[in-house]
Design a protein around this motif. Structure first.
Motif, PDB file in Angstrom:
ATOM      1  N   THR A 154     -37.990  51.408  -3.737  1.00  0.00           N
ATOM      2  CA  THR A 154     -36.912  52.270  -4.212  1.00  0.00           C
ATOM      3  C   THR A 154     -35.916  51.447  -5.028  1.00  0.00           C
ATOM      4  OG1 THR A 154     -35.677  51.897  -2.182  1.00  0.00           O
ATOM      5  CG2 THR A 154     -37.178  53.798  -2.228  1.00  0.00           C
ATOM      6  N   SER A 155     -35.177  52.099  -5.856  1.00  0.00           N
ATOM      7  CA  SER A 155     -34.281  51.380  -6.771  1.00  0.00           C
ATOM      8  C   SER A 155     -33.274  50.526  -6.009  1.00  0.00           C
ATOM      9  CB  SER A 155     -33.561  52.383  -7.682  1.00  0.00           C
ATOM     10  OG  SER A 155     -32.837  53.325  -6.903  1.00  0.00           O
ATOM     11  N   GLU A 156     -32.710  51.060  -4.911  1.00  0.00           N
ATOM     12  CA  GLU A 156     -31.712  50.297  -4.156  1.00  0.00           C
ATOM     13  C   GLU A 156     -32.340  49.077  -3.501  1.00  0.00           C
ATOM     14  OE1 GLU A 156     -28.648  50.857  -0.357  1.00  0.00           O
ATOM     15  OE2 GLU A 156     -29.894  52.527  -1.068  1.00  0.00           O
ATOM     16  N   LEU A 157     -33.498  49.261  -2.847  1.00  0.00           N
ATOM     17  CA  LEU A 157     -34.148  48.142  -2.177  1.00  0.00           C
ATOM     18  C   LEU A 157     -34.671  47.127  -3.188  1.00  0.00           C
ATOM     19  CD1 LEU A 157     -35.109  46.839   0.420  1.00  0.00           C
ATOM     20  CD2 LEU A 157     -37.182  48.238   0.305  1.00  0.00           C
ATOM     21  N   ASN A 158     -35.121  47.596  -4.353  1.00  0.00           N
ATOM     22  CA  ASN A 158     -35.604  46.679  -5.380  1.00  0.00           C
ATOM     23  C   ASN A 158     -34.479  45.789  -5.894  1.00  0.00           C
ATOM     24  OD1 ASN A 158     -37.519  45.636  -7.336  1.00  0.00           O
ATOM     25  ND2 ASN A 158     -36.416  46.853  -8.846  1.00  0.00           N
ATOM     26  N   ARG A 159     -33.304  46.373  -6.126  1.00  0.00           N
ATOM     27  CA  ARG A 159     -32.157  45.566  -6.571  1.00  0.00           C
ATOM     28  C   ARG A 159     -31.773  44.548  -5.505  1.00  0.00           C
ATOM     29  NH1 ARG A 159     -30.292  50.624  -8.592  1.00  0.00           N
ATOM     30  NH2 ARG A 159     -29.036  50.891  -6.708  1.00  0.00           N
ATOM     31  N   TRP A 160     -31.790  44.943  -4.251  1.00  0.00           N
ATOM     32  CA  TRP A 160     -31.387  44.022  -3.194  1.00  0.00           C
ATOM     33  C   TRP A 160     -32.412  42.900  -3.030  1.00  0.00           C
ATOM     34  CZ3 TRP A 160     -32.996  42.040   1.429  1.00  0.00           C
ATOM     35  CH2 TRP A 160     -32.027  41.434   2.208  1.00  0.00           C
ATOM     36  N   MET A 161     -33.703  43.210  -3.068  1.00  0.00           N
ATOM     37  CA  MET A 161     -34.720  42.182  -2.936  1.00  0.00           C
ATOM     38  C   MET A 161     -34.691  41.219  -4.123  1.00  0.00           C
ATOM     39  SD  MET A 161     -36.327  42.413  -0.081  1.00  0.00           S
ATOM     40  CE  MET A 161     -37.683  41.323  -0.481  1.00  0.00           C
ATOM     41  N   THR A 162     -34.441  41.713  -5.314  1.00  0.00           N
ATOM     42  CA  THR A 162     -34.344  40.837  -6.481  1.00  0.00           C
ATOM     43  C   THR A 162     -33.156  39.898  -6.365  1.00  0.00           C
ATOM     44  OG1 THR A 162     -35.338  42.589  -7.825  1.00  0.00           O
ATOM     45  CG2 THR A 162     -34.242  40.794  -8.996  1.00  0.00           C
ATOM     46  N   LEU A 163     -32.095  40.339  -5.681  1.00  0.00           N
ATOM     47  CA  LEU A 163     -30.914  39.500  -5.498  1.00  0.00           C
ATOM     48  C   LEU A 163     -31.138  38.447  -4.421  1.00  0.00           C
ATOM     49  CD1 LEU A 163     -27.862  38.946  -6.019  1.00  0.00           C
ATOM     50  CD2 LEU A 163     -27.375  40.642  -4.252  1.00  0.00           C
ATOM     51  N   ALA A 164     -31.763  38.817  -3.307  1.00  0.00           N
ATOM     52  CA  ALA A 164     -31.865  37.913  -2.159  1.00  0.00           C
ATOM     53  C   ALA A 164     -33.134  37.087  -2.154  1.00  0.00           C
ATOM     54  CB  ALA A 164     -31.776  38.711  -0.857  1.00  0.00           C
ATOM     55  N   ALA A 165     -34.109  37.377  -3.017  1.00  0.00           N
ATOM     56  CA  ALA A 165     -35.371  36.640  -3.024  1.00  0.00           C
ATOM     57  C   ALA A 165     -35.870  36.527  -4.458  1.00  0.00           C
ATOM     58  CB  ALA A 165     -36.403  37.331  -2.135  1.00  0.00           C
ATOM     59  N   ASP A 166     -36.825  35.635  -4.658  1.00  0.00           N
ATOM     60  CA  ASP A 166     -37.441  35.416  -5.965  1.00  0.00           C
ATOM     61  C   ASP A 166     -38.837  36.022  -5.972  1.00  0.00           C
ATOM     62  OD1 ASP A 166     -35.222  33.905  -6.846  1.00  0.00           O
ATOM     63  OD2 ASP A 166     -36.025  32.132  -5.819  1.00  0.00           O
ATOM     64  N   VAL A 167     -39.176  36.690  -7.084  1.00  0.00           N
ATOM     65  CA  VAL A 167     -40.502  37.292  -7.211  1.00  0.00           C
ATOM     66  C   VAL A 167     -41.523  36.175  -7.414  1.00  0.00           C
ATOM     67  CG1 VAL A 167     -41.946  38.850  -8.547  1.00  0.00           C
ATOM     68  CG2 VAL A 167     -39.540  39.397  -8.172  1.00  0.00           C
ATOM     69  N   GLU A 168     -42.506  36.106  -6.537  1.00  0.00           N
ATOM     70  CA  GLU A 168     -43.527  35.069  -6.607  1.00  0.00           C
ATOM     71  C   GLU A 168     -44.789  35.556  -7.312  1.00  0.00           C
ATOM     72  OE1 GLU A 168     -45.584  33.324  -2.960  1.00  0.00           O
ATOM     73  OE2 GLU A 168     -44.096  31.766  -3.462  1.00  0.00           O
ATOM     74  N   SER A 169     -45.167  36.809  -7.120  1.00  0.00           N
ATOM     75  CA  SER A 169     -46.337  37.360  -7.797  1.00  0.00           C
ATOM     76  C   SER A 169     -46.205  38.874  -7.828  1.00  0.00           C
ATOM     77  CB  SER A 169     -47.635  36.944  -7.080  1.00  0.00           C
ATOM     78  OG  SER A 169     -47.673  37.471  -5.771  1.00  0.00           O
ATOM     79  N   LYS A 170     -46.864  39.466  -8.836  1.00  0.00           N
ATOM     80  CA  LYS A 170     -46.867  40.914  -9.001  1.00  0.00           C
ATOM     81  C   LYS A 170     -48.300  41.404  -9.072  1.00  0.00           C
ATOM     82  CE  LYS A 170     -42.415  41.508 -11.324  1.00  0.00           C
ATOM     83  NZ  LYS A 170     -41.729  42.046 -12.521  1.00  0.00           N
ATOM     84  N   GLY A 171     -48.457  42.683  -8.816  1.00  0.00           N
ATOM     85  CA  GLY A 171     -49.778  43.301  -8.846  1.00  0.00           C
ATOM     86  C   GLY A 171     -49.712  44.605  -8.102  1.00  0.00           C
ATOM     87  N   GLY A 172     -50.782  44.886  -7.358  1.00  0.00           N
ATOM     88  CA  GLY A 172     -50.735  46.072  -6.533  1.00  0.00           C
ATOM     89  C   GLY A 172     -49.646  45.977  -5.484  1.00  0.00           C
ATOM     90  N   ALA A 173     -49.360  44.764  -5.029  1.00  0.00           N
ATOM     91  CA  ALA A 173     -48.283  44.490  -4.082  1.00  0.00           C
ATOM     92  C   ALA A 173     -47.455  43.326  -4.635  1.00  0.00           C
ATOM     93  CB  ALA A 173     -48.827  44.163  -2.704  1.00  0.00           C
ATOM     94  N   THR A 174     -46.164  43.434  -4.552  1.00  0.00           N
ATOM     95  CA  THR A 174     -45.261  42.397  -5.051  1.00  0.00           C
ATOM     96  C   THR A 174     -44.874  41.470  -3.900  1.00  0.00           C
ATOM     97  OG1 THR A 174     -44.380  43.938  -6.679  1.00  0.00           O
ATOM     98  CG2 THR A 174     -43.118  41.945  -6.277  1.00  0.00           C
TER      99      THR A 174
END
Length: 350
Positions: A80-100
């Motif tokens: 969800t948009s709210e959880l995505n913003r919070w996860m992007t703030l508190a953690a770094d994206v390591e890989s993307k695909g079917g599951a991030t």
């Protein structure tokens, strides 16, 4: 063809470029596919809402992640948009695909704390949106970073005021005229200001105080008179009238010329120097000849080895010898020098 008909004056490569740009952006946004309008694209053109058309085509957003013991979190789908913003703030994206996959680190947690989050809020957010229990390693990481966060603070200050009397600084901060200086009390005897040092000194003097500026080392800066911004004209050199020179000056010039000639000849024709080699004598003979030269006031020619091991020759007038050094007037350098006795290879008369 439609653009050429509606805008006949816009011809040339510009029209083709604008058309290509618009079609490329429409395809990247998903409004077209393979050059054909999509269903939601037609809905937008007709003025209807595209969300009902897109809903069956997009996966359902999720509001939870799976926390793992290696400080990673797996999002099983689009968040969800709210959880995505919070996860992007508190953690770094390591890989993307079917599951991030997101990874928590010290820098990412510090980034969330810098944004105003507290350690309790971070842990509560993780517990609320995690399908698995919060790992102990992640809890320790958040608590450790939060404990050290903000212990050192860095601010901006252009100048400061320090005084051994805290009461005087209290008087300055309480004065309404100092509001424009934006003073802040850092210690009982130190006040920081956003104003420059010159403005701060002038303002305090206008308020009736007598401050003095100081350098970075704490030394008082002594004020000097304003110097000229440009150099004045060069002084005119006074040329003495031509005529007969002073006899004393002429005699001194002649003596200097003759001394230079004698030194030059003595360097060119040293005695007891066959083949142009530097003198080499035993140490006892060297000391004895130097002592004789000092008593008789004679000039000698010596061989000398410098600190780099290069052998040179000097014409000297020895003056005294003490402490392993010879003090003499070096005619080849026209100055008085000290020579180490152990570096003198030999002595010869001149």
């Amino acid at each position: 063809e439609r653009l050429a008909w509606e805008q006949p004056r816009r011809r040339g490569p510009l029209r083709e470029q604008l058309t290509e740009f618009a079609l490329r952006e429409a395809e990247q946004l998903g409004l077209t596919g393979l050059g054909v309008l999509s269903g939601h694209g037609r809905a937008l053109i007709s003025g209807a809402e595209a969300a009902p058309v897109l809903a069956p085509l997009l996966p359902e957003p999720v509001d939870h992640v799976l926390l793992q013991a290696d400080l990673t979190a797996v999002a099983p789908g689009p968040l969800t948009s709210e959880l995505n913003r919070w996860m992007t703030l508190a953690a770094d994206v390591e890989s993307k695909g079917g599951a991030t996959v997101y990874r928590f680190s010290e820098s990412s947690v510090r980034r969330a704390l810098d944004a105003g989050q507290a350690a309790e809020e971070l842990l509560a957010m993780l517990e609320r949106h995690s399908a698995t229990p919060v790992p102990q390693a992640l809890s320790y990481l958040v608590s450790d970073v939060a404990r050290r966060h903000g212990r050192i603070r860095v601010g901006t200050a252009s100048a400061y005021v320090r005084c051994d009397d805290p009461a005087l600084l209290d008087q300055i901060t309480a004065d309404r005229r100092s509001a424009a200086l934006r003073l802040r009390r850092l210690a009982p005897t130190v006040i920081a200001s956003r104003s420059s040092r010159a403005v701060l000194v002038d303002s305090l003097r206008a308020m009736g105080y007598a401050p003095v500026p100081e350098s970075l080392d704490g030394d008082v800066i002594i004020s000097q008179l304003d110097s000229r911004r440009t150099e004045g004209p060069a002084p005119v050199r006074q040329v003495a009238p031509t005529g007969e020179p002073d006899p004393g000056v002429a005699a001194a010039a002649v003596r200097a010329l003759r001394a230079g000639d004698a030194a030059h000849l003595s360097r060119r024709e040293p005695v007891d120097a066959p083949g142009g080699q530097v003198p080499r004598t035993p140490a006892t003979a060297t000391i004895s000849k130097l002592q004789d030269a000092i008593r008789q006031g004679m000039r000698v020619w010596i061989g000398y080895t410098d600190s780099q091991g290069n052998a040179t020759s000097r014409i000297l007038e020895p003056a005294r010898m003490e402490g392993g050094y010879l003090t003499a007037y070096d005619e080849t350098r026209a100055a008085v020098h000290r020579f180490a006795l152990h570096r003198i290879t030999g002595v010869s008369g001149v």
